[in-house]
Design a protein around this motif. Sequence first.
Motif, PDB file in Angstrom:
ATOM      1  N   VAL A 457      11.378  34.345 108.727  1.00 47.50           N
ATOM      2  CA  VAL A 457      12.030  34.011 107.451  1.00 47.50           C
ATOM      3  C   VAL A 457      13.547  34.181 107.575  1.00 47.50           C
ATOM      4  N   CYS A 458      14.270  33.077 107.453  1.00 47.66           N
ATOM      5  CA  CYS A 458      15.732  33.101 107.559  1.00 47.66           C
ATOM      6  C   CYS A 458      16.307  34.021 106.487  1.00 47.66           C
ATOM      7  N   ARG A 459      17.302  34.828 106.875  1.00 45.14           N
ATOM      8  CA  ARG A 459      17.851  35.806 105.943  1.00 45.14           C
ATOM      9  C   ARG A 459      18.836  35.182 104.956  1.00 45.14           C
ATOM     10  N   HIS A 460      19.044  33.894 105.058  1.00 41.94           N
ATOM     11  CA  HIS A 460      19.923  33.256 104.088  1.00 41.94           C
ATOM     12  C   HIS A 460      19.154  32.928 102.812  1.00 41.94           C
ATOM     13  N   MET A 461      18.234  31.934 102.895  1.00 41.57           N
ATOM     14  CA  MET A 461      17.496  31.566 101.690  1.00 41.57           C
ATOM     15  C   MET A 461      16.009  31.387 101.950  1.00 41.57           C
ATOM     16  N   GLY A 462      15.544  31.913 103.070  1.00 38.32           N
ATOM     17  CA  GLY A 462      14.095  32.033 103.224  1.00 38.32           C
ATOM     18  C   GLY A 462      13.342  30.916 103.896  1.00 38.32           C
ATOM     19  N   CYS A 463      14.019  29.909 104.454  1.00 41.44           N
ATOM     20  CA  CYS A 463      13.275  28.905 105.227  1.00 41.44           C
ATOM     21  C   CYS A 463      12.786  29.538 106.536  1.00 41.44           C
ATOM     22  N   TYR A 464      11.816  28.915 107.172  1.00 41.50           N
ATOM     23  CA  TYR A 464      11.330  29.397 108.463  1.00 41.50           C
ATOM     24  C   TYR A 464      12.244  28.886 109.573  1.00 41.50           C
ATOM     25  N   ASP A 475      16.635  28.484 115.202  1.00 39.32           N
ATOM     26  CA  ASP A 475      17.502  27.657 114.354  1.00 39.32           C
ATOM     27  C   ASP A 475      16.833  27.403 113.006  1.00 39.32           C
ATOM     28  N   CYS A 476      17.637  27.462 111.961  1.00 37.86           N
ATOM     29  CA  CYS A 476      17.090  27.239 110.626  1.00 37.86           C
ATOM     30  C   CYS A 476      17.377  25.802 110.180  1.00 37.86           C
ATOM     31  N   PRO A 477      16.352  25.063 109.789  1.00 40.66           N
ATOM     32  CA  PRO A 477      16.558  23.656 109.428  1.00 40.66           C
ATOM     33  C   PRO A 477      17.247  23.460 108.080  1.00 40.66           C
ATOM     34  N   CYS A 478      17.346  24.515 107.267  1.00 34.48           N
ATOM     35  CA  CYS A 478      17.840  24.281 105.899  1.00 34.48           C
ATOM     36  C   CYS A 478      19.360  24.183 105.814  1.00 34.48           C
ATOM     37  N   HIS A 479      20.096  25.225 106.305  1.00 29.92           N
ATOM     38  CA  HIS A 479      21.559  25.164 106.230  1.00 29.92           C
ATOM     39  C   HIS A 479      22.194  25.448 107.580  1.00 29.92           C
ATOM     40  N   GLY A 480      21.399  25.353 108.657  1.00 33.98           N
ATOM     41  CA  GLY A 480      21.991  25.465 109.996  1.00 33.98           C
ATOM     42  C   GLY A 480      22.226  26.879 110.472  1.00 33.98           C
ATOM     43  N   GLY A 481      21.624  27.888 109.840  1.00 30.60           N
ATOM     44  CA  GLY A 481      21.736  29.255 110.344  1.00 30.60           C
ATOM     45  C   GLY A 481      21.116  29.347 111.735  1.00 30.60           C
ATOM     46  N   ARG A 482      21.735  30.116 112.632  1.00 28.00           N
ATOM     47  CA  ARG A 482      21.202  30.230 113.992  1.00 28.00           C
ATOM     48  C   ARG A 482      21.211  31.688 114.432  1.00 28.00           C
ATOM     49  N   GLY A 492      26.317  30.276 111.208  1.00 26.39           N
ATOM     50  CA  GLY A 492      25.772  29.768 109.949  1.00 26.39           C
ATOM     51  C   GLY A 492      25.820  30.781 108.826  1.00 26.39           C
ATOM     52  N   PRO A 493      25.212  30.437 107.712  1.00 22.25           N
ATOM     53  CA  PRO A 493      25.321  31.267 106.514  1.00 22.25           C
ATOM     54  C   PRO A 493      24.639  32.641 106.573  1.00 22.25           C
ATOM     55  N   PRO A 494      23.557  32.864 107.338  1.00 22.43           N
ATOM     56  CA  PRO A 494      22.912  34.176 107.254  1.00 22.43           C
ATOM     57  C   PRO A 494      23.856  35.297 107.686  1.00 22.43           C
ATOM     58  N   LYS A 495      23.718  36.448 107.032  1.00 26.02           N
ATOM     59  CA  LYS A 495      24.580  37.580 107.389  1.00 26.02           C
ATOM     60  C   LYS A 495      23.811  38.671 108.126  1.00 26.02           C
TER      61      LYS A 495
HETATM   62 FE1  FES Z   1      18.394  29.451 106.724  1.00 24.03          FE
HETATM   63 FE2  FES Z   1      19.915  28.697 104.694  1.00 24.03          FE
HETATM   64  S1  FES Z   1      17.813  29.243 104.646  1.00 24.03           S
HETATM   65  S2  FES Z   1      20.456  28.877 106.781  1.00 24.03           S
END
Ligand code: FES
Length: 509
Positions: A457-464, A475-482, A492-495
């Motif tokens: 679960v991506c720590r930005h907004m929860g996509c896989y 790599d996160c497909p939603c906002h490009g978090g890596r 990317g956006p995750p902190k």
């Molecule tokens: Fe993963 Fe936004 S949910 S970068």
Amino acid sequence: MDRAGVNASFWMTSPLQPTYPELFEDSRTDAVIVGAGITGLTAAMRLVEAGLKVQVIEMNWVGSGTTGSSTGHLDSYTDETLKGLIRGLGEDHARIALVAKQQAIDVIEDWDRRLQLGCRFRRVPAYLYCEDDADIEMLKVEYTLVRNLGIAVDMQRQAPLPFDTALSLVFPDQGRFDPLAYIQGLARKIVEAGGQIFENTRAEKIWEENGQGRVETNRGTITADAVILAGHAPLLGMFTVEPRALPYQSYVLGVRVLNDVPDALYWDTARPYHYIRRATDDDPRLLLIGGADHRTGAQIDTTQCFRELDRYARNRFRVASLDFRWSHEFFEAADGVPYIGRVPNFEHIYMGAAYSGDGLTFGTVAGLLISDLIVGRENPAAGVFDPGRVRPLSTVRRLTSNLLHMAKHFVGDRLMGADFDSVDEIAPGQGGLVTVEGERLAVYRDEHGEVHMMSPVCRHMGCYVHWNAAEETWDCPCHGGRYDARGNVIAGPPKQPLLQQEPVTASTP
Ligand code: FES
């Protein structure tokens, strides 16, 4: 094959070292810049030259981000066709965008010469060509539109390449350089001029208070009259830009060829497109051949992208060797035009983002434009790139499709099957999603055979997140978090890192 470790760009002849101190206390300055890439350092140079006190913070090291991973090409054309650009912006603004890119090349040349940055800037022509007769009409239309804007362009059938082209447009006076040497040189000059650079200092929260901007980092808080978000993905979860910036992954091969290829920039009209360029003066037969772009986090075998480029190169050149390779991420705006200027609803916070594959020229445009806005200097490009713009039709269409894309991943990825049936199937250096005791996990087995288990679960907004085999990243497909293979944030956006789970050694049903 990789010259300086996995996925190191051509310019990184040795691993990057920390050069500047970490932030060590709260501070107050005129302008704080988040991100020491070409946007941030261009703005910093202009602002210190204007007499402002400037602090630049960088989460890693100068050059460790996208600028140091770019291919050093500088051209005034855009990833978006001019027809598309005019449809979205109108003729006047399209001209301003192209002229701003050409001026960015002039500034890079001027600074390299005047400040002696040692980036080996070269003026070269650029060729936009098609191999397929079906694209000839499209190129002819582009030719007419470029000429109508008063911008220099020529047209000829054959580009000076060792394979047939159906038509090519020629743009004179474009450029190439070493982007890493350029920003490292700029960083030195900024510090000599009184600016401060802090490495290994990560922005965690940005806001406005009492008529000032504030940046909270992992090492202290900086208060400033102006805050510039100039990082790879300067989104930080607080702005309305995230859904309008679409993340893409791009690939590059370093190919030694036996053909003579004139020193120029070349790119084609294929979808996704390919580009070809000489890497350096010292080695004229070493070409950078790139492309094979796709949305970040797409569920594909990313090593296939390198294979596709390899096939492309061998079908067109006499290839002596494949010397290195790397990939990098870029963001594309929903309407194809970067977001540069004051962040909507803020007085003291500015941003530059979503440059598509034109990060070096648009990053320079952004640094110049934002510094002009801060010192109150007129800049005709301000209205063109305003992050608060609303461009109805095409933007809404892409925005809607992007939101659907995110929703599809958020929901669909939770329902999809795992990549492996059991942890035992994962070989050293491999990663993938596995269901362990009913729970979906992101599992990586390192080169020593040790298994690392994380929540996907991506720590930005929860996509896989998805495994990227070419780069060994999540790599996160939603906002490009890596994240790196062990779950630490790299872009990317995750902190925060992916949540670690207890490792298991037994195979699971
Ligand atoms: Fe993963 Fe936004 S949910 S970068």
